[in-house]
Design a protein around this motif. Structure first.
Motif, PDB file in Angstrom:
ATOM      1  N   SER A 766       0.667  -1.641   0.191  1.00 34.49           N
ATOM      2  CA  SER A 766      -0.128   0.146   0.038  1.00 34.49           C
ATOM      3  C   SER A 766       0.579   1.318   0.139  1.00 34.49           C
ATOM      4  CB  SER A 766      -1.466  -0.268   1.062  1.00 34.49           C
ATOM      5  OG  SER A 766      -0.564  -0.461   2.795  1.00 34.49           O
ATOM      6  N   PRO A 767       1.907   1.350   1.112  1.00 34.71           N
ATOM      7  CA  PRO A 767       3.025   3.082   1.048  1.00 34.71           C
ATOM      8  C   PRO A 767       3.124   2.753  -0.405  1.00 34.71           C
ATOM      9  CG  PRO A 767       2.951   0.980   2.287  1.00 34.71           C
ATOM     10  CD  PRO A 767       2.421   0.149   1.353  1.00 34.71           C
ATOM     11  N   ALA A 768       3.650   2.332  -1.578  1.00 35.95           N
ATOM     12  CA  ALA A 768       3.629   3.067  -3.140  1.00 35.95           C
ATOM     13  C   ALA A 768       2.741   3.186  -3.844  1.00 35.95           C
ATOM     14  CB  ALA A 768       4.757   1.203  -3.949  1.00 35.95           C
ATOM     15  N   ALA A 769       1.690   2.489  -3.693  1.00 36.81           N
ATOM     16  CA  ALA A 769       0.278   2.931  -4.319  1.00 36.81           C
ATOM     17  C   ALA A 769       0.349   4.048  -3.451  1.00 36.81           C
ATOM     18  CB  ALA A 769      -0.574   2.426  -4.316  1.00 36.81           C
ATOM     19  N   VAL A 770      -0.030   5.126  -2.665  1.00 36.47           N
ATOM     20  CA  VAL A 770      -0.893   5.960  -1.484  1.00 36.47           C
ATOM     21  C   VAL A 770       0.821   6.939  -2.527  1.00 36.47           C
ATOM     22  CG1 VAL A 770      -0.926   7.870   0.228  1.00 36.47           C
ATOM     23  CG2 VAL A 770      -1.392   4.829  -0.402  1.00 36.47           C
ATOM     24  N   VAL A 771       2.263   6.620  -2.506  1.00 35.85           N
ATOM     25  CA  VAL A 771       2.891   7.689  -3.082  1.00 35.85           C
ATOM     26  C   VAL A 771       2.779   8.120  -5.155  1.00 35.85           C
ATOM     27  CG1 VAL A 771       5.252   8.440  -3.260  1.00 35.85           C
ATOM     28  CG2 VAL A 771       4.342   7.222  -1.247  1.00 35.85           C
ATOM     29  N   ASN A 772       2.275   6.406  -5.150  1.00 35.52           N
ATOM     30  CA  ASN A 772       2.356   7.154  -6.867  1.00 35.52           C
ATOM     31  C   ASN A 772       1.131   7.547  -7.126  1.00 35.52           C
ATOM     32  OD1 ASN A 772       4.220   5.708  -7.357  1.00 35.52           O
ATOM     33  ND2 ASN A 772       3.327   3.169  -7.388  1.00 35.52           N
ATOM     34  N   ALA A 773       0.055   7.708  -6.130  1.00 38.30           N
ATOM     35  CA  ALA A 773      -1.210   8.628  -6.715  1.00 38.30           C
ATOM     36  C   ALA A 773      -0.597   9.806  -6.448  1.00 38.30           C
ATOM     37  CB  ALA A 773      -1.807   7.920  -5.473  1.00 38.30           C
ATOM     38  N   VAL A 774       0.014   9.958  -5.084  1.00 39.75           N
ATOM     39  CA  VAL A 774      -0.281  11.830  -4.496  1.00 39.75           C
ATOM     40  C   VAL A 774       0.439  12.494  -5.739  1.00 39.75           C
ATOM     41  CG1 VAL A 774       1.017  13.831  -2.942  1.00 39.75           C
ATOM     42  CG2 VAL A 774      -0.484  11.559  -2.299  1.00 39.75           C
ATOM     43  N   LEU A 775       2.133  11.428  -6.130  1.00 46.24           N
ATOM     44  CA  LEU A 775       2.725  12.427  -6.909  1.00 46.24           C
ATOM     45  C   LEU A 775       1.856  12.214  -8.444  1.00 46.24           C
ATOM     46  CD1 LEU A 775       6.078  10.314  -6.221  1.00 46.24           C
ATOM     47  CD2 LEU A 775       5.327  13.041  -4.859  1.00 46.24           C
ATOM     48  N   ASP A 776       1.340  11.386  -8.928  1.00 42.85           N
ATOM     49  CA  ASP A 776       0.662  11.483 -10.395  1.00 42.85           C
ATOM     50  C   ASP A 776      -0.358  12.681  -9.789  1.00 42.85           C
ATOM     51  OD1 ASP A 776       0.099  10.117 -12.810  1.00 42.85           O
ATOM     52  OD2 ASP A 776      -2.083  10.359 -11.370  1.00 42.85           O
ATOM     53  N   ALA A 777      -0.816  12.978  -8.185  1.00 41.44           N
ATOM     54  CA  ALA A 777      -1.335  14.279  -8.472  1.00 41.44           C
ATOM     55  C   ALA A 777      -0.633  15.532  -9.358  1.00 41.44           C
ATOM     56  CB  ALA A 777      -2.278  14.057  -7.133  1.00 41.44           C
ATOM     57  N   ILE A 778      -0.059  15.869  -8.493  1.00 42.93           N
ATOM     58  CA  ILE A 778       0.890  16.468  -8.309  1.00 42.93           C
ATOM     59  C   ILE A 778       1.914  16.692  -9.398  1.00 42.93           C
ATOM     60  CG2 ILE A 778       0.604  17.282  -5.769  1.00 42.93           C
ATOM     61  CD1 ILE A 778       3.472  16.392  -5.607  1.00 42.93           C
ATOM     62  N   GLY A 779       1.963  16.017 -10.226  1.00 43.76           N
ATOM     63  CA  GLY A 779       2.551  16.137 -11.322  1.00 43.76           C
ATOM     64  C   GLY A 779       4.639  16.016 -10.784  1.00 43.76           C
ATOM     65  N   VAL A 780       4.986  15.497  -9.704  1.00 44.11           N
ATOM     66  CA  VAL A 780       5.889  15.114  -9.080  1.00 44.11           C
ATOM     67  C   VAL A 780       7.211  13.768  -9.354  1.00 44.11           C
ATOM     68  CG1 VAL A 780       7.583  15.216  -7.445  1.00 44.11           C
ATOM     69  CG2 VAL A 780       5.940  18.028  -7.674  1.00 44.11           C
ATOM     70  N   ARG A 781       8.072  13.958  -9.979  1.00 41.72           N
ATOM     71  CA  ARG A 781       8.732  12.526 -10.516  1.00 41.72           C
ATOM     72  C   ARG A 781       8.471  12.120  -9.221  1.00 41.72           C
ATOM     73  NH1 ARG A 781      14.212  10.481 -11.004  1.00 41.72           N
ATOM     74  NH2 ARG A 781      14.386   9.836 -13.270  1.00 41.72           N
ATOM     75  N   HIS A 782       9.380  12.426  -8.076  1.00 40.05           N
ATOM     76  CA  HIS A 782       9.760  11.784  -6.651  1.00 40.05           C
ATOM     77  C   HIS A 782       9.935  12.788  -5.624  1.00 40.05           C
ATOM     78  CE1 HIS A 782      10.943   8.783  -4.181  1.00 40.05           C
ATOM     79  NE2 HIS A 782      11.520   9.364  -3.374  1.00 40.05           N
ATOM     80  N   ALA A 783       9.382  11.817  -4.443  1.00 42.21           N
ATOM     81  CA  ALA A 783       8.794  12.910  -3.280  1.00 42.21           C
ATOM     82  C   ALA A 783       9.089  12.291  -2.426  1.00 42.21           C
ATOM     83  CB  ALA A 783       8.517  13.972  -2.849  1.00 42.21           C
TER      84      ALA A 783
END
Length: 808
Positions: A766-783
């Motif tokens: 689950s952590p990767a799915a949540v992080v991937n979703a947030v970064l997909d929303a804001i258009g940032v490659r990684h945080a």
């Protein structure tokens, strides 16, 4: 007048609280243990009250790194209610100042030369009540010489970094180990030939299991018999008994460890902590039982953490996103003592299963472990000993690859997922995955979520925001994970020198009820129900008539306990095999009862009948009674229906799953709302689907917490910034959506009933799915996690934060 017992019943009155009869075998049986828990009748360590019991309290260091110049305990010893004060010097005289860790390091029980992390144990006070013990701590005077703390794992490797473990002869740095897996040459060749390479540096920050119940112990040494009885929050009671014996010198047969109900463990209660050992020593000094229970700040500051991996990953691929190779470098922060409770012979645990769920031709990984001035540990916190970090790494890399190539994240996964015909699959680092149909699980998750429509909705929302500049932005995150659980076989894995096998003892009483004695230990997983259902399925005895006994070394066989999702893959297999032994013995007894050959009998779930004549048969209750009677049994059959199995698993089991998370992010504040979460899990055969779903619910909430709010941060002086639930945030129902669960079932080919385990899967995926979703929303490659509102807002501004360190 007393009614006679009918064979096959327990003779107990029905429990009206249960509400309905329990089903036989597998299915959604109501949890047996819930009746006492919901009534408030659970029995936890802090409920234990023994006559004349004293209470212990621990004095802890306010510094992360300091030399101890002197300790004056006179003030505390003069307190009218204090019975004893123990220091590291006292333990040195007893030869108990240092104890072995599960990673073959040594750790201080009470600090002697210096303290090496904030919250380290310095002295132990024993008093007539808890309040007096705590009050007396302030009467101990310790003179410290502060030293430079080493909080950053990268700084720990610098040539001029202070040496943390300078008590070890010849040690001149903070390096613990170097380890590698995979084929370096093949991986280099794959990268040299690749059409595209993506790379990313990421942190999986230090987090804490934070169980509902903190750690505690009641130790009682009988001065007459010399027998030590310990009530403890122990996930591995037999391992604790063996370690206590080795440390304090009492033979194992004179030590009894009792783990009553445990309010959550998550790996936090595998280790023996200094407070435990001090309580055991204190009972020998005072001649009275001694209780020690830590408070929440102590639990967060000084008990075993998890994660704290600095990772650099590189992924080689074709231009259309087909993975050709993986290359990873990891820096693992192990704190002041290397106490990682992982069972494999690899110091990095199972991180070497880092290729995840994809067909990767070449891979190479290196891991370097270092000491820092943080609390030691590194528990199997809802993960299989570093698989969580590895899964997060590869799932972030796949998203980074899709980002760099301008491809859809779902399509990149489709092109690389392992295919059913590849199983059993040997990954590039040598581990053999047992079974799976990954594409089926992935497509089911996409279908349940309505993935294509979600992408269309996202596109519409982005157009609207571009026109109006208002509203939240929507993100869709995917992850696909492969777990590796059921630690064993023992030739490959051990803890403290003990091989990873577990045992079950099954006894069927004359009346047809049964006792199943197991070496695992429940911390809320529903063992009393699940294991009763396993035996019920094999023997036809009602689950209500099967008592499951755990957590008492005098009543259960030796084993290594519960963590790393070992319960069903290992102890569950032992229970199955013991039940099948009982059934075969019952066949011989039934043959004698029916005066036929055992080969002529047919088993029909709870009953043997003569082949071709269903009326000529006997039930398991009748057979149990006959096994204890004067019936003349075949030669070699001793009577009674008892059996034991020590199960040494031939391989790990490999559950897997496909997760999809939908979030809404407010760009103005960085606030993240998890709108939907779809989780498709495959844990092989499901024994109790309701319990499986409950495990998944908890793991998904855990993943949201780690992705969005949980972190054990430190300032530059080494001060712990998360020593309360005001600072170390945990998710509540307010942060969690209504989970949407799906399943596929791919049995494990080597487990006797095809079960794979589920306890940790959701936390892995689950952590990767949540992080991937947030970064997909804001258009940032990684945080990096946790993606708090401040961190998300900073990432939108192009200034991602360092989440594990705060400027002091």
């Amino acid at each position: 007048m007393t009614a006679a017992l009918t064979p096959g019943t327990s003779g107990r009155r029905p429990d009206p609280f249960a509400g309905h009869a329990s089903p036989m075998g597998h299915g959604n049986m109501v949890r047996k243990e819930d009746a006492r828990f919901l009534r408030g009748r659970g029995r936890f360590v802090d409920d234990i009250r023994l006559p004349g019991m004293l209470h212990g309290a621990v004095l802890r260091s306010p510094y992360a790194h300091a030399r101890i110049l002197s300790i004056d305990t006179g003030g505390a010893e003069s307190h009218p209610k204090v019975r004893a004060v123990i220091t590291g010097a006292d333990l040195e005289r007893r030869g108990m100042a240092w104890i072995p860790t599960l990673s073959h390091d040594v750790a201080a029980v009470l600090a002697t030369d210096k303290v090496r992390y904030q919250g380290q144990e310095v002295a132990f006070v024993v008093a007539e009540d808890r309040y007096a013990a705590r009050d007396a701590l302030s009467l101990i005077e310790v003179e410290y010489e502060p030293l430079e703390p080493v909080i950053d794992a990268h700084r720990a490797l610098a040539p001029d970094a202070p040496v943390i473990r300078d008590e070890i002869p010849g040690r001149t740095d903070n390096h613990i180990f170097d380890w590698e897996a995979g084929d370096a040459a093949a991986t280099e060749a794959a990268f040299a030939a690749a059409e595209h390479v993506s790379s990313c540096e990421m942190l999986y920050p230090r987090v804490h299991p934070a169980p509902l119940e903190t750690c505690g112990i009641v130790a009682d040494l009988d001065p007459v018999s010399g027998r030590l009885v310990v009530y403890a929050t122990a996930q591995a009671p037999h391992a604790h008994r063996a370690l206590y014996s080795g440390i304090i010198g009492i033979p194992e047969n004179r030590i009894r460890i009792i783990s009553p109900d445990i309010g959550g463990g998550f790996g936090n209660k595998v280790a023996i902590y200094p407070g435990y050992l001090c309580a055991v020593i204190a009972t020998s000094i005072t001649g009275a039982p001694v209780k020690w229970t830590e408070d929440r700040s102590e639990n967060l500051m000084s008990t075993s953490f998890a994660r704290d991996f600095h990772m650099r990953g590189e992924i080689a691929a074709t231009r259309d996103g087909r993975i050709q190779g993986l290359r990873v470098q990891v820096l693992a922060d192990h704190g002041a003592f290397n106490g990682t409770s992982q069972p494999s012979k690899f110091p990095a645990g199972f991180f070497h299963i880092f290729t995840g769920s994809y067909s990767v031709p070449a891979a190479h990984c290196t891991v370097r472990g270092v000491y820092t001035n943080k609390a030691p540990g590194g528990v199997a916190y809802a993960c299989s000993f570093r698989i969580t970090e590895a899964s997060y790494l590869v799932e972030r890399l796949v998203d980074v690859l899709a980002f760099d190539l301008g491809l859809d994240a779902a399509e990149v996964r489709r092109r690389n997922l392992l295919r059913p015909e590849q199983f059993p699959y040997r990954c590039a680092t040598g581990w053999e995955y047992d079974s799976g149909d990954y594409p089926r699980a992935f497509e089911l998750a996409l279908e349940m979520a309505g993935y294509d429509e979600l992408r269309r909705e996202q596109a519409r929302g982005r157009r609207t925001r571009a026109e109006t500049g208002e509203g939240t932005v929507m993100g869709i995150g995917l992850s696909f994970f492969t777990e590796a659980v059921g630690a064993g076989p023992r030739k490959d894995m051990d803890i403290g020198g003990f091989g990873m096998a577990d045992a079950a003892e099954l006894r069927v009483h004359p009346t047809g009820s049964a006792e199943l004695r197991l070496s695992c230990m429940s911390q809320g997983q529903g063992h009393e129900t699940t294991f009763a259902q396993i035996v019920s399925e094999e023997l036809g005895i009602s689950p209500d008539d099967i008592e499951v006994i755990e957590g008492d070394t005098d009543r259960t066989p030796f084993g290594l306990g519960t963590y790393g999702s070992r319960s069903t893959p290992v102890s569950g297999a032992a229970a199955v095999m013991a039940a099948r032994k009982v059934r075969e013995r019952a066949r011989l007894v039934a043959a004698a009862m029916l005066e036929v050959s055992a080969d002529d009998l047919v088993w029909d779930k709870g009953r043997f009948h003569v082949r071709g004549d269903r009326a000529a048969g006997v039930g398991i209750g009748e057979i149990a009674l006959a096994a204890h009677s004067g019936l003349e049994l075949p030669e070699g059959v001793e009577g009674q229906l008892d059996a034991t199995c020590v199960y040494n698993p031939p391989n790990l089991t490999f559950p897997f799953g496909a997760y999809l998370c939908v979030v809404d992010v407010d760009p103005g504040t960085g606030q993240v709302t998890v709108r939907r979460f779809v989780a498709v899990d495959d844990c092989g055969v499901r024994i109790n689907p309701a319990i499986v779903e409950g495990q998944v619910h908890g793991g998904l909430a855990d993943g949201i917490g780690m992705a969005l709010m949980e972190v054990m941060a430190f300032d530059t002086d080494g001060n712990h910034l998360g020593a309360s639930f005001m600072d170390y945030l945990l998710p509540t129902s307010m942060e969690c959506p209504s989970w949407e669960l799906g399943k596929t079932v791919t049995p494990s080919p080597h487990h006797p009933i095809g079960a794979k385990g589920i306890g940790e899967s959701a936390t892995v995926g689950s952590p990767a799915a949540v992080v991937n979703a947030v970064l997909d929303a804001i258009g940032v490659r990684h945080a990096d996690m946790p993606l708090t509102p401040a961190h998300v807002w900073s990432a939108i501004q192009g200034r991602p934060l360092r989440t594990d360190l705060a400027i002091g």
